[in-house]
Structures are given as C-alpha cells and as structure tokens.
Design an enzyme around this catalytic site. Structure first.
Site, PDB file in Angstrom:
ATOM      1  N   LYS A  47       1.661  -6.305  14.263  1.00  0.00           N
ATOM      2  CA  LYS A  47       1.275  -4.958  14.711  1.00  0.00           C
ATOM      3  C   LYS A  47       1.080  -4.843  16.222  1.00  0.00           C
ATOM      4  O   LYS A  47       1.295  -3.790  16.798  1.00  0.00           O
ATOM      5  CB  LYS A  47      -0.009  -4.522  14.000  1.00  0.00           C
ATOM      6  CG  LYS A  47       0.209  -4.155  12.555  1.00  0.00           C
ATOM      7  CD  LYS A  47      -1.082  -3.660  11.934  1.00  0.00           C
ATOM      8  CE  LYS A  47      -0.802  -2.913  10.658  1.00  0.00           C
ATOM      9  NZ  LYS A  47      -1.919  -2.060  10.257  1.00  0.00           N
ATOM     10  N   ASP A  83      -2.039   5.664  11.015  1.00  0.00           N
ATOM     11  CA  ASP A  83      -3.231   5.450  10.184  1.00  0.00           C
ATOM     12  C   ASP A  83      -4.328   6.483  10.460  1.00  0.00           C
ATOM     13  O   ASP A  83      -5.017   6.927   9.534  1.00  0.00           O
ATOM     14  CB  ASP A  83      -3.807   4.049  10.420  1.00  0.00           C
ATOM     15  CG  ASP A  83      -2.993   2.971   9.738  1.00  0.00           C
ATOM     16  OD1 ASP A  83      -2.298   3.287   8.749  1.00  0.00           O
ATOM     17  OD2 ASP A  83      -3.033   1.813  10.191  1.00  0.00           O
TER      18      ASP A  83
END
Ligand code: ATR
Length: 261
Positions: A47, A83
C-alpha cells in the site's frame, strides 16, 4: 463484488487476484498501464511501497499513507485511497452525520488512518483515539492534527469518554476471525450511553463488541458496508460508471456467508 458489478452493467471485464512478491511490484504495476486495464486495488504489503511507481498520488492517499486503488488513465497511473469515502458513506446508512459529533476510535493502524481522515474532514467536533500502543496513537494524532480536533485518550479516561461519545468505532483487528478470538478491543465493556457503534470487521458479521452494543440497545454497523462502498468508489473511478452498490453488497454478502465461521 467487482465481477458482479461488471456483470450487472454488462461490461466485459474481469477482476482478478494477483499475488505479487515485493521484488515483482514494479513489473506488476507497469502491466497496469496497458490499454484495456482499468486499474487495480492494492493491499498489504504494497500500500505504501507502490507510490514511487505511480505518476500521481492523491492527497487523500498521501495523508492516509496508503494507496488502495490505482486508476489507469490512458497509460498514466493515479494512486488514491477510497477507504475514507467508503467509511463515510457507510456511516450515512446508519444515519450518522459526523459534523459536530464526538467520536472515540479504537486503534491506530492503517484502517484507523482512513477512518480518522473521514471523520475529521467531515467536521467531527472531537475525535479521541485509543490504542494498545499509545505511541502509535500519538503519532496518528500528530499526523492528523491539521485536519481537526484529535487527541489521544488514556485508559483511565476511556470509560467516561466512550460513555459520552456519539460514535464508537473499532478499527483494530481484535474480534476478527482468525485473530485472538471472541475478544473485546477494550480493557472492559465500555459503551456509549446512546449513539452508534461501528466495527469495521466484517468477519464475523457481529463481533463481541457489536453483540454487546446491540444488547445494550445501541445502533450497530459492521465493516461490510465500508468494504463494499470503498469498492464501489474504486469501481466508479475505474469505469466512469455509477457503481451498482446493491449488487456489489449482495455479491460480497453471498461470498462471506459461504465461508466457514
Ligand atoms: P490495519 O491496517 O488493518 O489497521 P495494522 O496497521 O496492523 O492493521 O493495525 C492493527 C490495529 O489493531 C492497531 O491499532 C493494533 O494496535 P497496536 O498499535 O498496539 O499494535 C490493534 N491491535 C491488534 N491486535 C491487538 C490486540 N490483541 N489488542 C489490542 N489492539 C490490537
């Protein structure tokens, strides 16, 4: 859920899982530039590491410190993070408007950073962070201080802060299938006197925290809506289409129900 969305919209495409060792990350990212590739999701351990291989990284991904979505725009790769949007939209499903409310967040890892971003940019009055390792919570509070009122809460003040909170969010992995078991992410069962309890875990569908909160008459939400809505946001960025969130939710729920508990 992405394949269900493609089917729903009649788009001839498929979502595939690629297991990429760190040494092959650059080559894997390069393949995303090809015409006919919409993009990708990125997960642990890539990530953060993926950022140097992209042409642009959005402010939200930089602030959260994680890219979860890559979008191929005619060979240029944009990295972003969906997110926080996913979490915000999920809150809407249980009637929570973060502006002006007080929230307590358990955890200070990657997921916590997305939740903190969502809550602070939506204007919470106060976000209190509690974490097993206080130094990590201090770091998160420092990193996000420019976005709004955020502070670390020590264990001694946790019961009173949670009691008075409008929203309690668990972002730790405590209570997840395969972790330590049916545990609480808190030293003791402390719940808001009224308000909403969200656990971003979706397996099991009801963690002990959520079961206790429900038994106490509080509104609860598990992590499935956030999971689906972050995916729906990625899907829109890839395809330019409005994502069929309901079809995606049903597909995700079916898969989760088929897994052993
Ligand atoms: P993620 O990206 O899913 O948030 P992470 O970055 O590893 O994963 O963060 C996991 C979070 O769960 C952290 O807040 C972690 O607390 P520490 O910072 O103290 O490690 C929390 N966590 C994990 N296991 C825990 C446990 N058994 N008790 C309390 N907190 C725990």
């Amino acid at each position: 859920m992405h394949n269900a969305a493609f089917r729903h919209l009649g788009i001839e495409a498929s979502y595939q899982a690629w297991d990429i060792p760190p040494a092959e990350l650059a080559a894997a990212v390069a393949r995303l530039r090809e015409p006919g590739v919409y993009g990708a999701n990125v997960t642990i351990p890539h990530k953060l590491e993926v950022m140097p291989f992209l042409d642009e990284v959005s402010k939200v991904a930089k602030t959260i410190g994680a890219v979860n979505t890559i979008v191929n725009r005619q060979g240029r790769l944009l990295g972003t993070n969906t997110d926080a949007v996913g979490f915000s939209r999920a809150l809407g499903d249980v009637g929570v408007r973060p502006a002006g409310i007080s929230a307590v967040m358990l955890g200070a890892g990657g997921a916590a950073r997305a939740v903190a971003y969502a809550l602070l940019t939506a204007g919470v009055r106060l976000l209190l962070v509690y974490n097993r390792t206080p130094a990590r919570a201090e770091r998160l509070a420092r990193d996000f201080a420019a976005l709004g009122a955020i502070a670390v809460v020590p264990t001694s003040e946790l019961p009173i802060c949670i009691g008075a909170a409008d929203l309690l969010v668990n972002t730790t992995s405590v209570g997840m299938v395969g972790s330590k078991g049916d545990d609480l992410p808190l030293p003791e069962l402390w719940l808001p006197r009224q308000g909403v309890v969200v656990d971003i875990i979706y397996r099991p569908s009801r963690t002990r925290l959520l079961r206790e909160a429900q038994a106490a008459g509080l509104t609860i939400q598990n992590g499935l809506p956030m999971l689906v809505y972050q995916g729906a946001e990625s899907f829109s960025l890839w395809t330019g289409e409005q994502s069929p969130a309901r079809a995606m939710l049903e597909a995700a729920r079916l898969v989760l129900e088929s897994l052993p508990s």
